[in-house]
Enzyme design. Sequence first.
Site, PDB file in Angstrom:
ATOM      1  N   PRO A 279       0.866  -1.017   0.098  1.00 47.76           N
ATOM      2  CA  PRO A 279      -0.039   0.069  -0.037  1.00 47.76           C
ATOM      3  C   PRO A 279       0.890   1.305   0.055  1.00 47.76           C
ATOM      4  CG  PRO A 279      -0.098  -1.135   2.234  1.00 47.76           C
ATOM      5  CD  PRO A 279       0.562  -2.173   1.232  1.00 47.76           C
TER       6      PRO A 279
ATOM      7  N   GLU B 140       1.983  -6.695   8.772  1.00 48.49           N
ATOM      8  CA  GLU B 140       2.426  -5.475   8.324  1.00 48.49           C
ATOM      9  C   GLU B 140       3.233  -5.126   7.186  1.00 48.49           C
ATOM     10  OE1 GLU B 140       0.682  -2.881  10.147  1.00 48.49           O
ATOM     11  OE2 GLU B 140      -0.305  -4.622  10.844  1.00 48.49           O
TER      12      GLU B 140
ATOM     13  N   ARG C 265      -3.313  -9.055 -20.355  1.00 52.66           N
ATOM     14  CA  ARG C 265      -4.076  -8.932 -21.386  1.00 52.66           C
ATOM     15  C   ARG C 265      -3.584  -8.058 -22.344  1.00 52.66           C
ATOM     16  NH1 ARG C 265      -6.884  -4.184 -21.103  1.00 52.66           N
ATOM     17  NH2 ARG C 265      -8.637  -4.785 -22.121  1.00 52.66           N
TER      18      ARG C 265
ATOM     19  N   ASP D 240      -9.570   0.737 -24.913  1.00 49.05           N
ATOM     20  CA  ASP D 240      -9.642   0.786 -23.424  1.00 49.05           C
ATOM     21  C   ASP D 240      -9.679   2.475 -22.772  1.00 49.05           C
ATOM     22  OD1 ASP D 240      -9.779  -1.888 -22.951  1.00 49.05           O
ATOM     23  OD2 ASP D 240      -7.559  -1.993 -22.501  1.00 49.05           O
TER      24      ASP D 240
HETATM   25 CL1  6GU Z   1      -0.414  -3.810  -3.171  1.00 47.71          CL
HETATM   26  N1  6GU Z   1      -1.109  -4.429  -0.776  1.00 47.71           N
HETATM   27  C1  6GU Z   1      -1.930  -4.146   0.433  1.00 47.71           C
HETATM   28  N2  6GU Z   1      -1.600  -4.901   1.385  1.00 47.71           N
HETATM   29  N3  6GU Z   1      -2.914  -3.277   0.321  1.00 47.71           N
HETATM   30  C2  6GU Z   1      -2.988  -2.648  -0.674  1.00 47.71           C
HETATM   31  C3  6GU Z   1      -2.205  -2.781  -1.792  1.00 47.71           C
HETATM   32  C4  6GU Z   1      -1.310  -3.694  -1.917  1.00 47.71           C
HETATM   33  N4  6GU Z   1      -2.713  -1.709  -2.468  1.00 47.71           N
HETATM   34  C5  6GU Z   1      -3.763  -1.133  -2.130  1.00 47.71           C
HETATM   35  N5  6GU Z   1      -3.709  -1.673  -0.584  1.00 47.71           N
END
Ligand code: 6GU
Length: 235
Positions: free
Chosen positions: A88, A115, A160, A175
């Site tokens: 994230p 984590e 794709r 797209d």
């Molecule tokens: Cl790539 N991993 C995690 N754990 N949470 C996320 C993410 C990735 N992308 C958005 N939220």
Amino acid sequence: MRVDLITIFPEYFSPLKLSLFGKAQEAGLVEVKIHDLRSFTIDKHKTVDDAPYGGGPGMVMSAVVWGEAIDAVLKQAKTKPVLVVPTPSGNVFNQEMAIKLASFDHLVFINGRYEGIDSRVVEHYQQSGEFSDVIEVSIGDYVLAGGEVAALVILEATSRLINGVIGNEDSVTDDSFAPGEMQNLLEGPIYTRPPSWQGLDVPEVLLSGDHAKIAQWRKDEALKRTRKFRPELQA
Ligand code: 6GU
């Protein structure tokens, strides 16, 4: 393209057998190997995580175990792969990144949970020169329990775009977000038979056979939809 996925939940990737990605594998366009991180542990409890230095909630995945797994995958590599790290706290994934990933012939995904993975793993492989690139990528501003679902999203968007994976190449160039005429436009409404359903008629222009007029109508509708849902794309 060759794809290696390292995870403590190999079953998370069973959808890759299905649909386009499954067919791409059968056709030999994509070769996928899934590796169970726990098989690289050395203790009898197969431990993959530990408490964070400095304190705080949750657990951190061990650099030692990840290093063993990644080195094993590297030993099998025929060309220098790209390391993809779903997190994230990475760059937000978009169509441009999918196009870039589709151009590589070997991707290695390391899918952390808890984590996250000890930060020295990314640092080490950025320095070691064993990967041609290390890409930390998020799929959006929300938190998932692990990287597996994000890896599936990234792989679906990427695969794709590989030549031969999709039957109809136009559906890739049309797209939303694809470079070209429709870049930064959301796709407008689409219809198929019957011409009338529940009192709703297909727009006349689509039945007219006038291709220039149809193209103009589609562009206008795309613009309307973009202004409504994603005004920042037009800016
Ligand atoms: Cl790539 N991993 C995690 N754990 N949470 C996320 C993410 C990735 N992308 C958005 N939220």
